[in-house]
Design an enzyme around this catalytic site. Structure first.
Site, PDB file in Angstrom:
ATOM      1  N   ASP A 116      -4.883 -12.731   4.015  1.00  0.00           N
ATOM      2  CA  ASP A 116      -6.086 -12.115   4.589  1.00  0.00           C
ATOM      3  C   ASP A 116      -7.374 -12.400   3.814  1.00  0.00           C
ATOM      4  O   ASP A 116      -8.443 -11.949   4.219  1.00  0.00           O
ATOM      5  CB  ASP A 116      -5.899 -10.603   4.830  1.00  0.00           C
ATOM      6  CG  ASP A 116      -5.088  -9.900   3.771  1.00  0.00           C
ATOM      7  OD1 ASP A 116      -4.685 -10.548   2.787  1.00  0.00           O
ATOM      8  OD2 ASP A 116      -4.843  -8.688   3.923  1.00  0.00           O
ATOM      9  N   ASP A 176      -2.693 -10.837  -2.133  1.00  0.00           N
ATOM     10  CA  ASP A 176      -3.244 -10.322  -0.873  1.00  0.00           C
ATOM     11  C   ASP A 176      -4.722  -9.972  -1.101  1.00  0.00           C
ATOM     12  O   ASP A 176      -5.138  -9.664  -2.225  1.00  0.00           O
ATOM     13  CB  ASP A 176      -2.458  -9.080  -0.443  1.00  0.00           C
ATOM     14  CG  ASP A 176      -2.871  -8.552   0.907  1.00  0.00           C
ATOM     15  OD1 ASP A 176      -2.255  -8.967   1.905  1.00  0.00           O
ATOM     16  OD2 ASP A 176      -3.809  -7.717   0.978  1.00  0.00           O
ATOM     17  N   HIS A 195      -6.184  -7.355  -0.423  1.00  0.00           N
ATOM     18  CA  HIS A 195      -6.364  -5.949  -0.794  1.00  0.00           C
ATOM     19  C   HIS A 195      -5.582  -5.581  -2.054  1.00  0.00           C
ATOM     20  O   HIS A 195      -4.509  -6.133  -2.308  1.00  0.00           O
ATOM     21  CB  HIS A 195      -5.896  -5.041   0.358  1.00  0.00           C
ATOM     22  CG  HIS A 195      -6.610  -5.316   1.642  1.00  0.00           C
ATOM     23  ND1 HIS A 195      -6.111  -6.184   2.590  1.00  0.00           N
ATOM     24  CD2 HIS A 195      -7.795  -4.862   2.106  1.00  0.00           C
ATOM     25  CE1 HIS A 195      -6.964  -6.241   3.606  1.00  0.00           C
ATOM     26  NE2 HIS A 195      -7.982  -5.461   3.339  1.00  0.00           N
ATOM     27  N   HIS A 215       0.824  -1.225   0.000  1.00  0.00           N
ATOM     28  CA  HIS A 215       0.000   0.000   0.000  1.00  0.00           C
ATOM     29  C   HIS A 215       0.857   1.274   0.000  1.00  0.00           C
ATOM     30  O   HIS A 215       0.312   2.368  -0.106  1.00  0.00           O
ATOM     31  CB  HIS A 215      -0.930   0.025   1.218  1.00  0.00           C
ATOM     32  CG  HIS A 215      -1.950  -1.063   1.208  1.00  0.00           C
ATOM     33  ND1 HIS A 215      -2.825  -1.248   0.163  1.00  0.00           N
ATOM     34  CD2 HIS A 215      -2.236  -2.044   2.108  1.00  0.00           C
ATOM     35  CE1 HIS A 215      -3.609  -2.292   0.421  1.00  0.00           C
ATOM     36  NE2 HIS A 215      -3.267  -2.794   1.597  1.00  0.00           N
TER      37      HIS A 215
HETATM   38 ZN   LIG Z   1      -4.207  -7.125   2.826  1.00  0.00          ZN
END
Ligand SMILES: [Zn+2]
Length: 350
Positions: A253, A165, A167, A128
């Site tokens: 996740d 991931d 995200h 991120h």
């Molecule tokens: Zn994540």
């Protein structure tokens, strides 16, 4: 040559946020328990190596000076908040440099044929982190720094980053959004329902790099079969890119019950993901895979799930994998994959 080299040190636990924060130092203990179990079986040639700190020259290939200085200053001052859920302590700057260093080192081990595969078991995570900002528990973009090192210092022309991931790795995507020498594929929860709120399938790259950013968005509650189908579908695009090496942002996740996630992926699917990635790399780039850790917060299952992923990565084939050919994805997932086809039909074959 090692079958798989891990880069790890307890030093990664010195960066810590609030005690209740899901991105806890204890996550690493669970993953290293899995590593130690596999290593103690002595079935594979596995090494666990200590990380090296990144040279700031390499940090600067991805992040701007002002931003690096800002992270250094906050950490030096004892820490502080950078966004509501991303804080620094007095060690964060130093430890984030080790996480970047470990990921670059993982790439170097594979590049120099010292390891067929590598895995930097690090925190803080990185995907991120943008070139000018932190967010989503990330400060420096570990995988982007490693990819950039391969391109700038080792002369690679085609590096593929595969981000599994939960995200969208907004930082990684944006850093390479205008580039053809680094391809970015991410399969992630739909931005309408999940952090970071971007990563729609129509974000495909710009100018002549259109098609080199592939975002596969998945709806809340997606199961392991659909998740694996989506990965397999996406690998078919990466295959056409013909990467020289594969870098993987590994996040656990998407696992059902993850406190940060909204997907419903069963632990076995991570076995399948490791297997598919290994099979793909063996076919395309002599098995060269460099992994770095991103998210994954269901601590009581992290050991089991990371062990499954690693066993898959080592070439073990899960029994259920042949069912992937036969079973059909749900209507929702089919719709999501069709969107990707529509957005990328001018650039890749489907
Ligand atoms: Zn994540």
């Amino acid at each position: 040559m090692y079958d798989l080299a891990f880069i790890y040190s307890d030093i990664f636990k010195k960066h810590a946020m609030d005690r209740a924060h899901p991105e806890s130092p204890l996550r690493l203990d669970e993953i290293m328990k899995a590593v130690n179990e596999i290593q103690s079986e002595k079935k594979y040639n596995i090494a666990t190596l200590l990380p090296e700190i990144i040279d700031e020259e390499y940090l600067l290939s991805v992040h701007v000076t002002d931003y690096i200085d800002k992270i250094r200053a906050i950490s030096k001052g004892g820490g502080g908040m950078i966004t509501i859920d991303t804080t620094l302590n007095e060690h964060t700057f130093f430890i984030a440099k080790y996480a970047a260093g470990a990921t670059k080192q993982a790439a170097q081990l594979v590049d120099e044929n010292k390891a067929r595969k590598s895995f930097a078991v690090v925190r803080p995570p990185g995907h991120h982190a943008e070139s000018t900002s932190a967010g989503g528990f990330c400060y420096f973009n570990n995988i982007a720094i490693a990819a950039e090192w391969l391109v700038q210092y080792k002369g690679y022309n085609k590096v593929a980053i595969i981000d599994i991931d939960h995200h969208f790795g907004n930082g990684t995507s944006h850093i390479f959004y205008h580039r053809k020498d680094v391809f970015y594929l991410s399969i992630h929860a739909h931005p309408r329902y999940s952090y970071p709120g971007s990563g729609y399938s129509n974000e495909i790259g710009v100018v002549d790099a259109k098609g080199y950013n592939v975002n596969v968005t998945l709806l809340p509650g997606i199961n392991g079969y659909d998740w694996l189908h989506s990965l397999k579908f996406s690998l078919n695009i990466v295959k056409q890119y013909q990467p020289e090496i594969i870098l993987v942002s590994v996040g656990f996740d998407s696992l059902a019950g993850d406190p940060v996630g909204i997907m419903n992926v069963e632990p076995n699917a991570f076995y399948g993901a490791g297997f598919l990635l290994n099979q793909f790399a063996e076919e395309i780039c002599e098995g060269k895979i460099v992994c770095t850790l991103e998210g994954g917060y269901k601590r009581d299952q992290l050991k089991a799930v990371s062990k499954k992923f690693i066993l898959g990565l080592l070439g073990n084939k899960p029994d259920f994998i042949h069912q992937l050919e036969r079973s059909k994805v749900t209507e929702h997932t089919a719709k999501m994959l069709n969107q990707v086809k529509r957005e990328h039909q001018n650039y890749w074959r489907f």
